[in-house]
Design an enzyme around this catalytic site. Structure first.
Site, PDB file in Angstrom:
ATOM      1  N   HIS A  81       0.856  -1.191   0.000  1.00 45.27           N
ATOM      2  CA  HIS A  81       0.000   0.000   0.000  1.00 45.27           C
ATOM      3  C   HIS A  81       0.888   1.236   0.000  1.00 45.27           C
ATOM      4  CE1 HIS A  81      -3.678  -2.319   1.694  1.00 45.27           C
ATOM      5  NE2 HIS A  81      -3.678  -2.282   0.377  1.00 45.27           N
ATOM      6  N   ARG A 124       0.701   4.520   0.458  1.00 43.44           N
ATOM      7  CA  ARG A 124       0.755   5.632   1.420  1.00 43.44           C
ATOM      8  C   ARG A 124       1.259   5.217   2.791  1.00 43.44           C
ATOM      9  NH1 ARG A 124      -5.804   6.307   1.679  1.00 43.44           N
ATOM     10  NH2 ARG A 124      -6.303   4.392   2.801  1.00 43.44           N
ATOM     11  N   GLU A 125       1.488   3.944   2.997  1.00 45.42           N
ATOM     12  CA  GLU A 125       1.876   3.462   4.329  1.00 45.42           C
ATOM     13  C   GLU A 125       3.396   3.487   4.445  1.00 45.42           C
ATOM     14  OE1 GLU A 125      -0.376  -0.213   4.463  1.00 45.42           O
ATOM     15  OE2 GLU A 125      -2.226   0.883   4.065  1.00 45.42           O
ATOM     16  N   ARG A 127      -3.144   4.664  -2.408  1.00 45.05           N
ATOM     17  CA  ARG A 127      -3.020   3.332  -1.798  1.00 45.05           C
ATOM     18  C   ARG A 127      -2.740   2.228  -2.823  1.00 45.05           C
ATOM     19  NH1 ARG A 127      -5.880   0.118   2.404  1.00 45.05           N
ATOM     20  NH2 ARG A 127      -6.823  -1.717   1.479  1.00 45.05           N
ATOM     21  N   ASN A 144      -3.813  -5.719  -2.253  1.00 44.48           N
ATOM     22  CA  ASN A 144      -4.155  -6.568  -1.105  1.00 44.48           C
ATOM     23  C   ASN A 144      -5.625  -7.004  -1.120  1.00 44.48           C
ATOM     24  OD1 ASN A 144      -3.145  -7.968   1.116  1.00 44.48           O
ATOM     25  ND2 ASN A 144      -3.897  -6.420   2.576  1.00 44.48           N
ATOM     26  N   ARG A 145      -6.224  -6.981  -2.287  1.00 46.41           N
ATOM     27  CA  ARG A 145      -7.520  -7.623  -2.528  1.00 46.41           C
ATOM     28  C   ARG A 145      -7.442  -8.466  -3.792  1.00 46.41           C
ATOM     29  NH1 ARG A 145      -7.532  -5.545   1.602  1.00 46.41           N
ATOM     30  NH2 ARG A 145      -9.153  -4.405   2.731  1.00 46.41           N
ATOM     31  N   HIS A 158       2.112  -3.284   6.976  1.00 48.75           N
ATOM     32  CA  HIS A 158       1.203  -2.176   6.663  1.00 48.75           C
ATOM     33  C   HIS A 158       1.248  -1.152   7.794  1.00 48.75           C
ATOM     34  CE1 HIS A 158      -1.403  -4.094   3.438  1.00 48.75           C
ATOM     35  NE2 HIS A 158      -0.683  -5.129   3.854  1.00 48.75           N
ATOM     36  N   SER A 159       0.583  -0.044   7.572  1.00 49.24           N
ATOM     37  CA  SER A 159       0.273   0.843   8.679  1.00 49.24           C
ATOM     38  C   SER A 159      -1.141   1.342   8.463  1.00 49.24           C
ATOM     39  CB  SER A 159       1.242   2.031   8.749  1.00 49.24           C
ATOM     40  OG  SER A 159       0.966   2.989   7.750  1.00 49.24           O
ATOM     41  N   TYR A 202     -11.563  -6.434  10.360  1.00 50.34           N
ATOM     42  CA  TYR A 202     -12.713  -6.535   9.464  1.00 50.34           C
ATOM     43  C   TYR A 202     -12.440  -7.603   8.416  1.00 50.34           C
ATOM     44  CZ  TYR A 202      -9.578  -3.154   7.138  1.00 50.34           C
ATOM     45  OH  TYR A 202      -8.482  -2.503   6.626  1.00 50.34           O
ATOM     46  N   GLU A 221       0.203  -4.435  11.211  1.00 51.56           N
ATOM     47  CA  GLU A 221      -0.138  -3.022  11.064  1.00 51.56           C
ATOM     48  C   GLU A 221       0.729  -2.270  12.062  1.00 51.56           C
ATOM     49  OE1 GLU A 221      -2.264  -1.631   8.933  1.00 51.56           O
ATOM     50  OE2 GLU A 221      -3.715  -3.179   8.386  1.00 51.56           O
TER      51      GLU A 221
HETATM   52  O1  0X9 Z   1      -7.260  -3.565   4.580  1.00 49.05           O
HETATM   53  C1  0X9 Z   1      -6.106  -3.927   4.406  1.00 49.05           C
HETATM   54  O2  0X9 Z   1      -5.657  -4.270   3.321  1.00 49.05           O
HETATM   55  C2  0X9 Z   1      -5.153  -3.936   5.598  1.00 49.05           C
HETATM   56  N1  0X9 Z   1      -5.323  -2.739   6.374  1.00 49.05           N
HETATM   57  S1  0X9 Z   1      -4.834  -1.295   5.767  1.00 49.05           S
HETATM   58  O3  0X9 Z   1      -5.358  -0.259   6.595  1.00 49.05           O
HETATM   59  N2  0X9 Z   1      -3.252  -1.205   5.867  1.00 49.05           N
HETATM   60  O4  0X9 Z   1      -5.224  -1.207   4.418  1.00 49.05           O
HETATM   61  C3  0X9 Z   1      -5.444  -5.111   6.490  1.00 49.05           C
HETATM   62  C4  0X9 Z   1      -5.630  -6.429   5.827  1.00 49.05           C
HETATM   63  C5  0X9 Z   1      -5.504  -7.568   6.796  1.00 49.05           C
HETATM   64  N3  0X9 Z   1      -6.602  -8.363   7.107  1.00 49.05           N
HETATM   65  C6  0X9 Z   1      -7.879  -8.006   7.454  1.00 49.05           C
HETATM   66  N4  0X9 Z   1      -8.313  -6.823   7.228  1.00 49.05           N
HETATM   67  N5  0X9 Z   1      -8.672  -8.858   7.988  1.00 49.05           N
HETATM   68 ZN    ZN Z   2      -2.222  -1.351   4.111  1.00 49.25          ZN
END
Ligand code: 0X9
Ligand code: ZN
Length: 435
Positions: A200, A202-203, A257, A273-274, A325-326, A377, A399
């Protein structure tokens, strides 16, 4: 999205009703739309740097959270239980929030996203020395980070090597640096530990942490009585997983991001990260190309995610993995795409606690640990779920700092403690990873 999974009858109270699912604009507001739109357009035209702010948005339930995530609003974090999230709001965004039916409060001003770039225009890679503490006291550009890693490689040529693992959308190489003893031909296959940084953009403190872990790993390898690495263990660090996005966060938009894919609809960026294969397309990701958590057109549609996947597969064995991440100070383990318990959840829980204890040592800060889904989440298509799924690796999202006070714009005097915490957590994980 979030821990509370109860049904919620009418998130808009009695004030507003939707007449169709398709149209999300509350009926009583529609007749005011034209007027408000004219006012918002005028406000946008007069936008200045001071038009950026941090807003706290009330999010009553999972459906509302998903609606917010499906929008193009710039969300900072989402915490279940507290019922809301902060949003980085530029000109016109308050209007969008109202149109979506959200209540919000003003938290404080934020710098315009291009303000940072203007003040940093003269930075060069000249000072990325591994002999000085500079990388602990300020953020490094992409060129500086890569120079820092190249300095490590030329200073410790026996223990540090590198490999290009792929190429970004904008044709920038993606590098992985190996820290370990030289490979013995015919020896037992290595057990690899993989850390990735700056997926990501911006982190930024994630990049600072990658440099620190790389330097400490090289230093300890060259003083063998200190090294945490066993023979046949190697640590691989990807210093900048999302190079296009990271550069863009310096030059154009401090709050960027995603990667820099030009989507078919004209918007930019896929959330890498999706974009991973395990649980791809599920809750906590979005099909809206403008969304901050846009998942892409298919699992592994992005060259940056393919680079990480194919590189990991080429290693054969991956025993441990961290995606840095942050922010929020968390240690998260699989699964994130489902609330189901991972087969190894008790081992994760125990190891997460030990990492938590280790991270607390240097500065007394406690990172919360737990399964990703429940602890923050649901998020589908995230990297640790894939590493666990594929290799049964001890796979984590960490994080880093802070608790949300400064968020992505973590003050430079917190870089050093964040690096110390990350190294402490990494040491614990390395020590527990079998050869
Ligand atoms: O949402 C994300 O990709 C991560 N947080 S961020 O604020 N750095 O974007 C966390 C992903 C890890 N897993 C879960 N959210 N369950
Ligand atoms: Zn992140």
């Amino acid at each position: 999205m979030g821990r509370a999974r109860k049904s919620y009858e009418n998130p808009y109270g009695r004030r507003w009703q939707f007449d169709t699912v398709r149209c999300k604009i509350p009926v009583p507001m529609r007749h005011r739309l034209a007027t408000v739109f004219v006012l918002a357009a005028a406000a946008t035209a007069w936008a200045t740097a001071s038009d950026w702010s941090r807003l706290h948005v009330h999010v009553p339930d999972d459906a509302a959270m998903q609606r917010l995530l499906d929008s193009d609003l710039n969300i900072m974090q989402c915490h279940p239980g507290c019922g809301g999230t902060d949003v980085i709001a530029g000109p016109g965004d308050e209007f969008k929030l109202r149109m979506l039916g959200f209540d919000f409060t003003y938290v404080g001003p934020m710098a315009a996203p291009d303000a940072w770039a203007k003040s940093q225009i003269n930075r060069t890679a000249a000072n990325a020395s591994i002999q000085s503490d500079e990388y602990r006291n300020r953020y490094f550009t992409a060129d500086e980070i890569l120079t820092f890693f190249e300095n490590l490689r030329t200073t410790y040529p026996v223990f540090v090597t590198r490999r290009q693992i792929g190429t970004s959308i904008n044709s920038e190489p993606i590098w992985a640096y190996r820290f370990g003893r030289p490979l013995r031909t015919g020896g037992q296959p290595e057990n690899n530990i993989v850390f990735i940084n700056l997926i990501h953009a911006r982190e930024w403190v994630s990049g600072s942490v990658g440099m620190h872990i790389g330097l400490r790993a090289a230093q300890t390898l060259s003083a063998p009585q200190q090294t945490p690495f066993l023979p046949n263990q190697a640590l691989w660090i990807v210093p900048i997983t999302n190079p296009d996005g990271y550069r863009f966060s310096w030059t154009n938009d401090r709050y960027w991001r995603k990667n820099r894919r030009r989507n078919s609809g004209g918007s930019f960026g896929v959330d890498l990260n999706r974009n991973f294969g395990t649980g791809w397309g599920g809750g906590g990701s979005s099909g809206n190309q403008s969304s901050l958590i846009y998942r892409g057109t298919a699992a592994f549609s992005e060259p940056e995610s393919v680079a990480i996947r194919d590189f990991a597969i080429s290693l054969g064995r991956v025993g441990a993995y961290i995606d840095f991440h942050s922010f929020s100070q968390l240690i998260l383990w699989p699964w994130s795409y489902t609330s189901n318990r991972a087969a190894d959840w008790q081992a994760f829980d125990a190891q997460g606690r030990r990492m938590q204890t280790a991270i607390r040592q240097p500065w007394g800060v406690t990172y919360t640990q737990g399964q990703g889904f429940q602890t923050i989440y649901q998020a589908s298509g995230v990297t640790p779920d894939w590493f666990y799924d594929r290799f049964r690796a001890s796979a984590y999202t960490i994080e880093l700092r802070d608790d949300g006070t400064f968020g992505f714009e973590l003050p430079a005097d917190q870089i050093r403690p964040t690096q110390d915490e990350a190294w402490a957590g990494a040491l614990q994980l390395i020590a527990e990873t079998p050869r």
